[in-house]
Design an enzyme around this catalytic site. Structure first.
Site, PDB file in Angstrom:
ATOM      1  N   VAL A  77      -6.484  -9.127   1.733  1.00 10.33           N
ATOM      2  CA  VAL A  77      -5.573  -8.484   0.797  1.00 10.33           C
ATOM      3  C   VAL A  77      -5.203  -7.110   1.356  1.00 10.33           C
ATOM      4  O   VAL A  77      -6.089  -6.339   1.729  1.00 10.33           O
ATOM      5  CB  VAL A  77      -6.281  -8.326  -0.575  1.00 10.33           C
ATOM      6  CG1 VAL A  77      -5.359  -7.682  -1.586  1.00 10.33           C
ATOM      7  CG2 VAL A  77      -6.798  -9.665  -1.069  1.00 10.33           C
ATOM      8  N   CYS A  78      -3.927  -6.802   1.412  1.00 11.05           N
ATOM      9  CA  CYS A  78      -3.478  -5.511   1.953  1.00 11.05           C
ATOM     10  C   CYS A  78      -3.996  -4.366   1.086  1.00 11.05           C
ATOM     11  O   CYS A  78      -3.757  -4.333  -0.123  1.00 11.05           O
ATOM     12  CB  CYS A  78      -1.960  -5.444   2.004  1.00 11.05           C
ATOM     13  SG  CYS A  78      -1.343  -3.789   2.437  1.00 11.05           S
ATOM     14  N   VAL A  79      -4.685  -3.406   1.700  1.00  9.51           N
ATOM     15  CA  VAL A  79      -5.353  -2.333   0.943  1.00  9.51           C
ATOM     16  C   VAL A  79      -4.363  -1.465   0.180  1.00  9.51           C
ATOM     17  O   VAL A  79      -4.567  -1.178  -1.008  1.00  9.51           O
ATOM     18  CB  VAL A  79      -6.272  -1.487   1.861  1.00  9.51           C
ATOM     19  CG1 VAL A  79      -5.518  -0.837   3.012  1.00  9.51           C
ATOM     20  CG2 VAL A  79      -7.019  -0.442   1.046  1.00  9.51           C
TER      21      VAL A  79
END
Lengths: 119, 99, 130
Positions: A77-79
């Site tokens: 998941v993109c931070v």
């Protein structure tokens, strides 16, 4: 072949996550590897264990967790996209982890194909 | 290149733009893009040339979900399932999504 | 962080194209595409950016998204050269359809016709479109 998958839309609102799931299952059936799926933009909403779909509906988040566990898929998941939407480590469903956009570029390099599901 | 279009051609220019950049690539219609495969529509005329060369596909489950019978699909457009989608990406990739 | 990534893939260089077809500000796609472009610079790949359809509006001069309390990211396209990202292709037909010329753009680009854009896309190994 090794397939990387990119999902850019959230669950239930848009078909992207459903399409990506059915594609991923078929790719595994066909004998391919899916080492990583990257969730970006509203796609990060696929990662929260706090979702509670109605009984007669599919459970999109649990499907991803189960597929990841069975086939050893890295759900990333993109931070930046996650934090601005309130998706943090403490709400992640099993199999998901938060990391940087470099993980997307990396799977683009490592995989034979990158397949995108978005709006 | 395997191109996918997931919007109705009556709603956006994604299909038109994809076809203008298709070159010798292949096109798969998915999600709401499958409405572009219905015979007799303006979209079906636009994709007739690559379809006649066997380079246009439509995702069967997305057709069925939307009540579009396979018999109404334009000539030359081939119906595939998700496994077929995977094979198209494998054989004709990379993938470009016209989102 | 970038050095660590680079060491993982010594010598592996792929042709990456970022395809931009959406206008900025109304949705987040243009900005998020640019974020990936900037990260990709650390991986020493062969990166190009394509602007076509409403994507050409991303490069329009005079934008000020600050009035919407949004990030005004158009100037960032001018910084790409500093990251060795120098292949910016803009489709001529898309510009013309929108009444624009290269004088309307914030950054120097290579204007290509639709046939050339088609050929450039066909050369890619990884295509990212948002």
């Amino acid at each position: 072949m090794r397939f990387g998958i990119l999902i850019n839309e959230g669950p239930y609102q848009h078909q992207a996550s459903d399409s990506a799931y059915l594609f991923t299952k078929a790719a595994l059936e066909e004998g391919h590897e899916v080492p990583r799926i990257f969730f970006y933009m509203d796609g990060v909403n696929n990662a929260t264990r706090l979702q509670e779909p109605q009984q007669d509906d599919r459970n999109i988040v649990r499907r991803w967790s189960q597929l990841a566990e069975t086939h050893g898929i890295d759900l990333v998941v993109c931070v930046a996209a996650a934090l601005r939407r309130g998706i943090k480590d403490e709400v992640l469903a099993p199999g998901f982890r938060i990391s940087g956009l470099g993980q997307l570029v990396e799977i683009g390099i490592q995989a034979d194909r990158l397949v995108t599901f978005g709006d | 290149m395997l191109h996918t279009v997931n919007k109705s051609p009556m709603q956006t220019n994604d299909l038109a733009s994809c076809l203008a950049h298709l070159g010798d690539g292949r096109l798969l219609l998915i999600e709401d893009g499958v409405y572009g495969a219905i015979a007799g529509t303006g979209a079906a005329k636009q994709l007739a040339a690559p379809a006649s060369e066997g380079r246009v596909y439509v995702l069967g489950p997305d057709l069925e979900a939307r009540g579009v019978d396979q018999s109404t699909v334009a000539d030359g457009v081939q119906v595939v399932d998700y496994n077929g989608f995977v094979r198209l990406v494998a054989e004709h990739g990379p993938h470009q999504a016209w989102v | 962080m970038s050095d660590e990534f680079e060491d993982d893939f010594p010598g592996e260089v792929k042709r990456f194209m970022f395809v931009n077809r959406k206008a900025p500000h109304g949705t987040i796609y243009a900005l998020e595409s640019l974020e990936v472009v900037l990260i990709s610079a650390a991986f020493d790949q062969d990166v190009s950016l394509a602007f076509l359809d409403d994507g050409v509006f991303q490069l329009r001069k005079g934008q000020n998204a600050n009035v919407l309390e949004m990030k005004n990211f158009a100037p960032t396209y001018r910084a790409l050269e500093g990251y060795d990202i120098e292949k910016l292709y803009v489709e001529r037909e898309s510009l013309e359809e929108r009444g624009m010329t290269t004088d309307d753009l914030v950054v120097p680009v290579e204007v290509v016709d639709r046939a050339r854009m088609t050929a450039l896309m066909a050369e890619q190994e990884v295509v990212m479109s948002f």
